[in-house]
Write a protein that holds these residues in place. Structure first.
Motif, PDB file in Angstrom:
ATOM      1  N   THR A 166       0.843  -1.206   0.000  1.00  0.00           N
ATOM      2  CA  THR A 166       0.000   0.000   0.000  1.00  0.00           C
ATOM      3  C   THR A 166       0.875   1.252   0.000  1.00  0.00           C
ATOM      4  O   THR A 166       1.743   1.397   0.866  1.00  0.00           O
ATOM      5  CB  THR A 166      -0.917   0.012   1.238  1.00  0.00           C
ATOM      6  OG1 THR A 166      -1.706  -1.171   1.254  1.00  0.00           O
ATOM      7  CG2 THR A 166      -1.829   1.224   1.217  1.00  0.00           C
ATOM      8  N   PRO A 167       0.696   2.174  -0.945  1.00  0.00           N
ATOM      9  CA  PRO A 167       1.524   3.394  -0.991  1.00  0.00           C
ATOM     10  C   PRO A 167       1.384   4.225   0.279  1.00  0.00           C
ATOM     11  O   PRO A 167       0.289   4.412   0.800  1.00  0.00           O
ATOM     12  CB  PRO A 167       0.957   4.152  -2.208  1.00  0.00           C
ATOM     13  CG  PRO A 167       0.267   3.113  -3.027  1.00  0.00           C
ATOM     14  CD  PRO A 167      -0.280   2.114  -2.049  1.00  0.00           C
ATOM     15  N   ARG A 168       2.532   4.712   0.780  1.00  0.00           N
ATOM     16  CA  ARG A 168       2.526   5.526   1.997  1.00  0.00           C
ATOM     17  C   ARG A 168       2.954   6.963   1.728  1.00  0.00           C
ATOM     18  O   ARG A 168       2.891   7.794   2.642  1.00  0.00           O
ATOM     19  CB  ARG A 168       3.459   4.904   3.047  1.00  0.00           C
ATOM     20  CG  ARG A 168       3.103   3.496   3.466  1.00  0.00           C
ATOM     21  CD  ARG A 168       3.995   3.057   4.628  1.00  0.00           C
ATOM     22  NE  ARG A 168       5.403   3.296   4.341  1.00  0.00           N
ATOM     23  CZ  ARG A 168       6.181   2.471   3.659  1.00  0.00           C
ATOM     24  NH1 ARG A 168       5.683   1.359   3.161  1.00  0.00           N
ATOM     25  NH2 ARG A 168       7.445   2.767   3.439  1.00  0.00           N
ATOM     26  N   CYS A 169       3.460   7.251   0.516  1.00  0.00           N
ATOM     27  CA  CYS A 169       3.881   8.603   0.144  1.00  0.00           C
ATOM     28  C   CYS A 169       4.909   9.177   1.126  1.00  0.00           C
ATOM     29  O   CYS A 169       4.836  10.352   1.515  1.00  0.00           O
ATOM     30  CB  CYS A 169       2.675   9.537   0.032  1.00  0.00           C
ATOM     31  SG  CYS A 169       1.452   8.978  -1.174  1.00  0.00           S
ATOM     32  N   ALA A 188      -1.418   4.949   4.884  1.00  0.00           N
ATOM     33  CA  ALA A 188      -1.703   4.919   3.446  1.00  0.00           C
ATOM     34  C   ALA A 188      -2.157   6.285   2.947  1.00  0.00           C
ATOM     35  O   ALA A 188      -2.910   6.993   3.616  1.00  0.00           O
ATOM     36  CB  ALA A 188      -2.759   3.864   3.140  1.00  0.00           C
ATOM     37  N   CYS A 189      -1.664   6.644   1.755  1.00  0.00           N
ATOM     38  CA  CYS A 189      -2.069   7.911   1.149  1.00  0.00           C
ATOM     39  C   CYS A 189      -3.027   7.686  -0.019  1.00  0.00           C
ATOM     40  O   CYS A 189      -3.272   8.603  -0.818  1.00  0.00           O
ATOM     41  CB  CYS A 189      -0.842   8.689   0.689  1.00  0.00           C
ATOM     42  SG  CYS A 189       0.181   7.799  -0.511  1.00  0.00           S
ATOM     43  N   THR A 190      -3.542   6.480  -0.136  1.00  0.00           N
ATOM     44  CA  THR A 190      -4.525   6.158  -1.163  1.00  0.00           C
ATOM     45  C   THR A 190      -5.741   5.522  -0.505  1.00  0.00           C
ATOM     46  O   THR A 190      -5.736   5.244   0.700  1.00  0.00           O
ATOM     47  CB  THR A 190      -3.944   5.165  -2.198  1.00  0.00           C
ATOM     48  OG1 THR A 190      -3.533   3.976  -1.519  1.00  0.00           O
ATOM     49  CG2 THR A 190      -2.755   5.769  -2.921  1.00  0.00           C
ATOM     50  N   ASP A 191      -6.750   5.278  -1.294  1.00  0.00           N
ATOM     51  CA  ASP A 191      -7.959   4.637  -0.785  1.00  0.00           C
ATOM     52  C   ASP A 191      -7.638   3.210  -0.334  1.00  0.00           C
ATOM     53  O   ASP A 191      -6.980   2.443  -1.054  1.00  0.00           O
ATOM     54  CB  ASP A 191      -9.028   4.604  -1.874  1.00  0.00           C
ATOM     55  CG  ASP A 191     -10.330   4.002  -1.367  1.00  0.00           C
ATOM     56  OD1 ASP A 191     -10.984   4.627  -0.514  1.00  0.00           O
ATOM     57  OD2 ASP A 191     -10.671   2.890  -1.824  1.00  0.00           O
ATOM     58  N   THR A 192      -8.079   2.853   0.871  1.00  0.00           N
ATOM     59  CA  THR A 192      -7.744   1.535   1.438  1.00  0.00           C
ATOM     60  C   THR A 192      -8.969   0.638   1.580  1.00  0.00           C
ATOM     61  O   THR A 192      -8.943  -0.312   2.363  1.00  0.00           O
ATOM     62  CB  THR A 192      -7.084   1.717   2.827  1.00  0.00           C
ATOM     63  OG1 THR A 192      -7.996   2.410   3.702  1.00  0.00           O
ATOM     64  CG2 THR A 192      -5.784   2.457   2.726  1.00  0.00           C
ATOM     65  N   ASN A 195      -8.139  -2.955   0.892  1.00  0.00           N
ATOM     66  CA  ASN A 195      -7.394  -3.537   2.011  1.00  0.00           C
ATOM     67  C   ASN A 195      -8.308  -3.821   3.198  1.00  0.00           C
ATOM     68  O   ASN A 195      -8.175  -4.864   3.857  1.00  0.00           O
ATOM     69  CB  ASN A 195      -6.275  -2.586   2.447  1.00  0.00           C
ATOM     70  CG  ASN A 195      -5.273  -2.325   1.347  1.00  0.00           C
ATOM     71  OD1 ASN A 195      -5.551  -1.551   0.436  1.00  0.00           O
ATOM     72  ND2 ASN A 195      -4.119  -2.958   1.425  1.00  0.00           N
ATOM     73  N   SER A 264     -10.015   2.502   9.193  1.00  0.00           N
ATOM     74  CA  SER A 264     -10.299   3.935   9.194  1.00  0.00           C
ATOM     75  C   SER A 264     -10.915   4.386  10.515  1.00  0.00           C
ATOM     76  O   SER A 264     -10.816   5.555  10.895  1.00  0.00           O
ATOM     77  CB  SER A 264     -11.231   4.288   8.028  1.00  0.00           C
ATOM     78  OG  SER A 264     -12.408   3.502   8.072  1.00  0.00           O
TER      79      SER A 264
END
Length: 321
Positions: A166-169, A188-192, A195, A264
């Motif tokens: 998962t991208p974390r930026c 995460a910096c994207t929609d999860t 996940n 979340s």
């Protein structure tokens, strides 16, 4: 908290109790004592289960597997926690974080299945006593235990891979004591949502399904125990099952509160408390639950200690000659 400028940009920072530094020393002592008790208790269970012939039964084979799990479970996280509690830099390498995530999740998944297997073992012993030697023979027990470990590590491979990819930026500050799926997904910096759905599905399979099977099994066990005429036999069966149910309650209630919910909605403070409970408290208490409530294990420990005492006394007498 001071961040070391020499640390790699790939390293993760584990905040832990950084927002409450006055708690670090007391918790270091508590965690250290708990870890020592976990090591001593679980190693003792493993040794007596394998060396005492009177504990040569499927029940204690699975108990020793549980102790091995708990031994590895605490060792995968507590040493790193102790190190971070005593230094300003609360870091863990990227490789160390991935390894910790995979091992911790694999052992936890394995324990979910193992506790259900242990419930079935009690069901077979109490409800099917005549068929018990056939149902739970040594070969079957080894195959079941092996399958349990493989299933747990396979599940961890799926969940940890999804989490790590998962991208974390560039985000690397984890508000936790160790690398765990819900805490890492918060970076995460994207929609999860994918996940979260994967986590909830696998969490339900590994937590809710075994727990349902355990509770259903104990309904049949309770009915069988109530039909036992001997009060002593009834109490022995109840005592053994009560130990297992207590272990199940300690583990499942905290794990479900962490893994069968959307990350979340993950609360850091509650997550830390739950993680401490099933990551340290439960593995420390498990061997004492089984020894303090089990006459066979207590007797085996006494025999082992007595043999060791007389062996030392024997060698001391020889050296004094």
């Amino acid at each position: 908290m001071r961040i070391n400028n020499q640390s790699s940009l790939d390293d993760f920072i584990l905040l832990g109790f950084s927002d409450r530094p006055w708690l670090e020393t007391p918790f270091f002592v508590i965690f250290l004592v708990a870890y020592i008790f976990a090591l001593l208790g679980n190693i003792s269970i493993i040794l007596v289960s394998h060396r005492d012939p009177q504990l040569d039964s499927p029940m204690y084979f699975f108990v020793s597997n549980l102790s091995l799990l708990d031994l590895c479970y605490t060792s995968s996280t507590v040493p790193q926690m102790l190190v971070n509690l005593q230094r300003p830099e609360k870091t863990i390498s990227y490789g160390g974080c991935v390894a910790q995530l995979y091992i911790f999740l694999a052992l936890g998944s394995t324990e979910c299945i193992l506790l259900a297997i242990m419930a079935f073992d009690r069901y077979a012993a109490i409800c099917k006593p005549l068929h018990y030697p056939v149902i739970m023979n040594q070969r079957h027990c080894i195959h079941v235990a092996t399958g349990t470990w493989i299933s747990g590590f396979a599940n961890s491979l799926v969940q940890s891979t999804f989490t790590v990819l998962t991208p974390r930026c560039g985000q690397r500050v984890i508000d936790h004591f160790f690398c765990e799926v819900p805490a890492l997904l918060k970076l995460a910096c994207t929609d999860t949502h994918v996940n979260e759905a994967e986590l909830n599905v696998l969490g339900a399979l590994l937590l809710l399904v075994p727990l349902t099977l355990i509770l259903g099994t104990y309904v049949f066990i309770a009915r069988a125990v109530m039909r036992i005429r001997s009060a002593e036999s009834r109490w022995k069966a109840f005592n053994t099952c009560a130990s297992h149910l207590l272990v199940v309650s300690l583990f499942y209630l905290t794990a479900i509160s962490m893994y069968v919910q959307p990350p979340s909605s993950y609360s850091h403070d509650r997550g830390k408390i739950m993680a401490l409970f099933y990551g340290i408290v439960t593995p420390t208490l498990n061997p004492f639950i089984y020894t303090l409530r089990n006459k066979d294990v207590k007797a085996a420990l006494r025999r082992a200690l007595t043999k060791e005492f007389w062996r030392k006394k024997y060698f001391k007498a020889i050296f004094q000659l």
